[in-house]
Structure formats: structure tokens, C-alpha cells
Motif scaffolding. Sequence first.
Motif, PDB file in Angstrom:
ATOM      1  N   PHE A 250      36.534  72.957  45.347  1.00 17.63           N
ATOM      2  CA  PHE A 250      35.892  71.642  45.373  1.00 17.63           C
ATOM      3  C   PHE A 250      34.529  71.670  46.072  1.00 17.63           C
ATOM      4  O   PHE A 250      33.697  70.792  45.828  1.00 17.63           O
ATOM      5  CB  PHE A 250      36.790  70.626  46.085  1.00 17.63           C
ATOM      6  CG  PHE A 250      38.044  70.302  45.329  1.00 17.63           C
ATOM      7  CD1 PHE A 250      37.992  69.740  44.065  1.00 17.63           C
ATOM      8  CD2 PHE A 250      39.294  70.540  45.890  1.00 17.63           C
ATOM      9  CE1 PHE A 250      39.154  69.429  43.368  1.00 17.63           C
ATOM     10  CE2 PHE A 250      40.460  70.237  45.205  1.00 17.63           C
ATOM     11  CZ  PHE A 250      40.390  69.686  43.936  1.00 17.63           C
ATOM     12  N   ILE A 251      34.317  72.651  46.948  1.00 12.94           N
ATOM     13  CA  ILE A 251      33.071  72.688  47.716  1.00 12.94           C
ATOM     14  C   ILE A 251      32.216  73.909  47.406  1.00 12.94           C
ATOM     15  O   ILE A 251      31.084  74.009  47.881  1.00 12.94           O
ATOM     16  CB  ILE A 251      33.352  72.626  49.237  1.00 12.94           C
ATOM     17  CG1 ILE A 251      34.242  73.799  49.672  1.00 12.94           C
ATOM     18  CG2 ILE A 251      34.009  71.303  49.606  1.00 12.94           C
ATOM     19  CD1 ILE A 251      34.485  73.858  51.171  1.00 12.94           C
ATOM     20  N   ASP A 252      32.729  74.836  46.608  1.00 11.75           N
ATOM     21  CA  ASP A 252      31.987  76.047  46.260  1.00 11.75           C
ATOM     22  C   ASP A 252      30.785  75.673  45.394  1.00 11.75           C
ATOM     23  O   ASP A 252      30.927  75.071  44.324  1.00 11.75           O
ATOM     24  CB  ASP A 252      32.906  77.006  45.504  1.00 11.75           C
ATOM     25  CG  ASP A 252      32.228  78.328  45.180  1.00 11.75           C
ATOM     26  OD1 ASP A 252      31.088  78.549  45.636  1.00 11.75           O
ATOM     27  OD2 ASP A 252      32.852  79.140  44.468  1.00 11.75           O
ATOM     28  N   SER A 269      32.276  76.077  37.367  1.00  9.56           N
ATOM     29  CA  SER A 269      32.327  75.377  38.648  1.00  9.56           C
ATOM     30  C   SER A 269      33.314  74.210  38.598  1.00  9.56           C
ATOM     31  O   SER A 269      33.396  73.494  37.597  1.00  9.56           O
ATOM     32  CB  SER A 269      30.941  74.853  39.007  1.00  9.56           C
ATOM     33  OG  SER A 269      30.983  74.058  40.167  1.00  9.56           O
ATOM     34  N   HIS A 270      34.057  74.024  39.696  1.00 14.72           N
ATOM     35  CA  HIS A 270      34.947  72.880  39.861  1.00 14.72           C
ATOM     36  C   HIS A 270      34.511  72.017  41.049  1.00 14.72           C
ATOM     37  O   HIS A 270      35.289  71.213  41.558  1.00 14.72           O
ATOM     38  CB  HIS A 270      36.387  73.352  40.099  1.00 14.72           C
ATOM     39  CG  HIS A 270      36.949  74.169  38.982  1.00 14.72           C
ATOM     40  ND1 HIS A 270      37.553  75.392  39.188  1.00 14.72           N
ATOM     41  CD2 HIS A 270      36.969  73.957  37.650  1.00 14.72           C
ATOM     42  CE1 HIS A 270      37.945  75.889  38.017  1.00 14.72           C
ATOM     43  NE2 HIS A 270      37.598  75.034  37.072  1.00 14.72           N
ATOM     44  N   GLN A 271      33.276  72.177  41.465  1.00 12.79           N
ATOM     45  CA  GLN A 271      32.815  71.491  42.658  1.00 12.79           C
ATOM     46  C   GLN A 271      32.680  69.982  42.442  1.00 12.79           C
ATOM     47  O   GLN A 271      32.416  69.508  41.337  1.00 12.79           O
ATOM     48  CB  GLN A 271      31.471  72.045  43.109  1.00 12.79           C
ATOM     49  CG  GLN A 271      30.341  71.834  42.110  1.00 12.79           C
ATOM     50  CD  GLN A 271      28.998  72.286  42.642  1.00 12.79           C
ATOM     51  OE1 GLN A 271      28.467  71.678  43.558  1.00 12.79           O
ATOM     52  NE2 GLN A 271      28.460  73.348  42.060  1.00 12.79           N
ATOM     53  N   ILE A 272      32.865  69.239  43.520  1.00 13.71           N
ATOM     54  CA  ILE A 272      32.623  67.801  43.506  1.00 13.71           C
ATOM     55  C   ILE A 272      31.136  67.525  43.624  1.00 13.71           C
ATOM     56  O   ILE A 272      30.625  66.576  43.018  1.00 13.71           O
ATOM     57  CB  ILE A 272      33.392  67.116  44.661  1.00 13.71           C
ATOM     58  CG1 ILE A 272      34.901  67.276  44.449  1.00 13.71           C
ATOM     59  CG2 ILE A 272      33.026  65.642  44.773  1.00 13.71           C
ATOM     60  CD1 ILE A 272      35.731  66.809  45.634  1.00 13.71           C
ATOM     61  N   GLY A 273      30.429  68.367  44.360  1.00 16.56           N
ATOM     62  CA  GLY A 273      29.011  68.150  44.623  1.00 16.56           C
ATOM     63  C   GLY A 273      28.829  67.507  45.987  1.00 16.56           C
ATOM     64  O   GLY A 273      29.467  66.496  46.282  1.00 16.56           O
ATOM     65  N   TRP A 274      27.943  68.088  46.813  1.00 10.92           N
ATOM     66  CA  TRP A 274      27.906  67.603  48.198  1.00 10.92           C
ATOM     67  C   TRP A 274      27.389  66.168  48.327  1.00 10.92           C
ATOM     68  O   TRP A 274      27.900  65.429  49.162  1.00 10.92           O
ATOM     69  CB  TRP A 274      27.162  68.583  49.104  1.00 10.92           C
ATOM     70  CG  TRP A 274      25.695  68.776  48.869  1.00 10.92           C
ATOM     71  CD1 TRP A 274      25.096  69.760  48.159  1.00 10.92           C
ATOM     72  CD2 TRP A 274      24.641  67.957  49.401  1.00 10.92           C
ATOM     73  NE1 TRP A 274      23.734  69.628  48.185  1.00 10.92           N
ATOM     74  CE2 TRP A 274      23.429  68.530  48.959  1.00 10.92           C
ATOM     75  CE3 TRP A 274      24.594  66.823  50.196  1.00 10.92           C
ATOM     76  CZ2 TRP A 274      22.185  67.989  49.273  1.00 10.92           C
ATOM     77  CZ3 TRP A 274      23.354  66.279  50.522  1.00 10.92           C
ATOM     78  CH2 TRP A 274      22.166  66.866  50.054  1.00 10.92           C
TER      79      TRP A 274
END
Length: 576
Positions: A250-252, A269-274
Motif C-alpha cells: 500500500f505504501i511502496d 503497483s498497489h500503492q494508495i499514493g502518499w
Amino acid sequence: MATRSMWEPALLAGHSAWFDLARMVEFDAAMRAGDYFPVWSPDFYFGHGSPLFQFYAPLCYYLAEIPALAGLSFSNALKVAQCFALFASGMAMYRLASTYLSGWAGCLGGVLYMVAPYRLVDMFVRHAFAEHCAFIWFPLIVWGTERFISTRSRASLATGLLATAGLVLTHNVMALIGLPVCVAAGWALSAPKRWGVSLLLAGVPALLGVGLSAFFWWPAISGRPLTRAEESLTGGYFDYHRHFVDAWGFIDLTWGFGESGTAGVDGMSHQIGWPHLIAGIAALVWLFGKWGGAGAEGRQRRRWGLVAVATMFGAVIFCSRLSQPLWEALPMLKYAQFPWRFLGLVVLGAAMCGALVADQIAMLSRKSEIHVFLIGLLVVMGAYFPYYSQARFIVGDGRTKTVLPVTPAQMDALEAAKALIPIGLSITAADIRAAGERATSSDDFLPRGVMEKPAHPAAEPIVARPGEVRKLARVGLNDYRAQIGMTAPGEVELEQFWFPGWVATIDGRETNAFPSGGQAVVSCKVPDGDHLVEFRYNGMPQRRAGIAISALSGVLAALAILGVGRWPWKSKGGAV
């Protein structure tokens, strides 16, 4: 700015880019032949056909067909439709957020909804065209549901039911996971006091919308056992157990163009986005504070914050292995295939959180609203620039005779070497037929009776055994007539896969059409002598029931919209 990198003169790359192109080509061929709701696509599987659009929601291809009919290439028509869907989804979120928060906060919510890592994954990595278009409908379902409960207005009822129908007709899976959440969010935002009445009202737009779209989903659901969808869509790579997201995912911030679960640096990517993650955490902290203001507006903001945070972090849980017991307890969820699809609802919740935080900051001084928006805009666009600025494209290499994804720089190098072969600019249905395209990653909608897939196109569309085809005419997209001379009683075969809905006539009289041979092609028994044999496809018999449900739902929807002001329940604001 978020789409400028994709406007190279080539097909935008992605996991499903070629499939979307093939579907678009076949869909366009059907439109131009006068088949305005395609139910049989005759060119897939080396010209043996497929019932693809009876199972795969088609609305996004109608959207792309508009620029295609205007003369754009298929690759550019898909890009125009993607760009329109992106903007329309942002406007839908603005409509939702600005109803409850300030206008500039609504604008920032729209930007957060449009430019999120998962949205960019759908566009530039997966080329998930239908799923990308589905984002238009989520905010409108929430808005329509809440406004209908609160005001009983005709516009809200019409919006809710049409958005529900639009979602079902755009993407099966996003409707499965998104519709219940959006209806629940709209109900919660309405601050229900009489729970029974409000729950009933919340279901009205959804039920009418689902009914309106029954002409599509009823044949799709009831006809699913006739295809290989069960094993193809839920087994192997598509087994959901393989695709849960771990906490680091989630944060990578690593960005790649590979598939889910791909090892190495190029994995999806599976990130949420900062920026989105910060917005969610800030809204969560806000909920535990004493902010939001007093009175009705303060209570409204707190409801908004609760719904936003619950949507975002509830969806995060469904992406993670923590939700595996729920996936195993709810059998339909396996058709979602990838738990990370719930990142779409994370985007919805995070955009709502961001709008709330912007509105709260702007409360310090209403003159600062536009400054809060501009700062948020710059942060979002700057943070995600590495992702939306590096699109890849599918082209052919004339030196190696291969098709491959390339960067713009690599495409320029191919062009300089005079080896660039554009893909998707002039492709035809005949090309789809010759390539043996199936338009899905596996044999998702291959008729179950087919035991042997063809390896090449058939030499002739119709074969008579024993006898000869003296004259053949294709009078429609899926309508074939042949003058047959039979030397003895036998069979006439149409080289298309048999599927419920194929009809055969001999000299104008209907006869039984049945599957024949390992390839299960359409056949009928024909007596000796000269005969006129016709094969045509009318769609699955279940389609008639679906159309009847849609027609009834349309009548009920019209009556409900016209009579909503005379309903026995008053809105909170009195009579409308």
C-alpha cells in the motif's frame, strides 16, 4: 496534463490493450452492420464466433464508438474515450462533494478522484478500459441515493437509477463490489431517522437501475454455465488467493508495467499514493477531534467524514489478507478475481477524505479556499508525475516481425530505422479473424460444448455433407443463406460455434439447430434434393426475459419519477 503522455500515434500499451482493441474492432463492425446491441461476434476464434458481448458489459465501447464513427482510428478512439471518462469521473465527484462541502473542496476531491495511482494503473499499466469508465458512476450513485432519501426529488431518483444501470452496463465486477458500498454510503449520508423507511428509499434507485439493465445481466448470469467462465475467470492466475496486498504494497512507491505478483522492479503497483494516504489519515484524526463546526453543517461534515473514512479503510481491509474469511464466505466475490480491485473504492473514499480536509482548512478563512485547492492540486500532480508521464505503446518491429510494448524514445528509434509498424490504426475485422483472436485472456466465454478449438479459419462458411453449396449469401452480420444440393439426406454445417440462439430454416421452415463435431459447429439435418438453408443468430432465449424485466423497470421508473412528489413520505425539507 495527466493524459498528455499517451497521445503518441500508436496504441496505448497495457495488459488488456490488445483485447480492448480487438473488442473495439468487432464492436465497430457490428455497429456498421446495423447490429446495435451485438450478441454474437462472428470473427473471434478464427471466424468461429463468440458470445462475448452477451457477458462482457458493453457500454464503454459505445462511448469509444462515437469518435470511431467520426473517423478516428481505433487506438485514438479508445484514448478519447479514456480521456472523457477521466474528466467525467472528476465532474461526478465534484457534484457529490460540492453538495456537502465548499466548491473548491469539491474541486480538489475531483482531482484526487481523477489522479490517483490506481486510476493511472488502470489507464497506463492495465489498460482496463471498462473498469476505468466505471469510476464515472460511483459518486453519482452516492449522490442520487442520498438526495432521494433527503429531498425525494425527481432529479436525484433519475440520477441514482441511471447511474446504477450505467455501472452494471459498464463493468460487471465493479458493479458487484461498488454498488452495495455506494448505496450504503448514500444512505448513511442522509442521516436516517426512520431506518425502515430510509432503507426502503435507498433501495429504490438501485433496484430500478438494476432492473433497467436486466436485458444485459439476466442473459449473462443465466447463460454463464453454458460457457467456460467458471473455471476460466476464477482459476489459475485469476484465483483471488494469489492477489492480496500486503501492508508494504500500500505504501511502496515502486512503479512498474508488469502484472500483479510479478517479481522484480517492474511489478504492478498497489500503492494508495502518499497524498491520498495523508488525506485519509488526516480525515481519521479529524473524526476524533471536535472540529467540523456546530449545527446542521457540522453534523453533515461529520457524517461525510465517517462515510469517507469507512469507505477508504474498509476497502483497504478488503484488499488485504485480513478479509480472506469474507472472500471465502461470499461466493460471488471470487469473480472479482483480484482483491486489489477494491483500490477503486479506496480512491473513492480517499477523494472524499481529501475534500473534507480541504474544506476544514478553508474554514479558517473562506478567502483561502482557492489557495488550498491550488496547493493540493500542485501536490497531487507533482507527486504522481513519475507515473502519468511515462506511458508505453504497442507497436510492431518490422525487423523481427514481433509486436512489443515500447517507450516513446524506443518508438522514435524504430521509426528512425524505418522498422516501425503502427498497431491499431487500420486494423479490420478480417485481421481479427485471421489472427484467431479471442478477445479475453483465456477462453472465458468459449461455449462449453467446444472440445476442439480451430487452428485456422474455415475454408468455406457453410459445408454440405453429402452435397454441395451452389450459392451462398451473407445477408446480415450473423445471417447466412445457401442454396444446397444434397445427393442424400445429411447435414449442413455453418462454421460457427453453436450456442443457444442459433436458428436454422429449410425452405422457410424452422428446423432443429444443434452442435456437431469436436468444434461444436452449428448444424441441421437436411433431406436430399435442392433446398434453401438459412442460419441466423437471434440471441439467447433468456434475453427475452431480460428485455421484459427492463421494459417493466422502465415503466416503473417513469411512474416513480413522475409521481415522486405524491409519495406518502415527506422529505426533510417538506414537500418538493
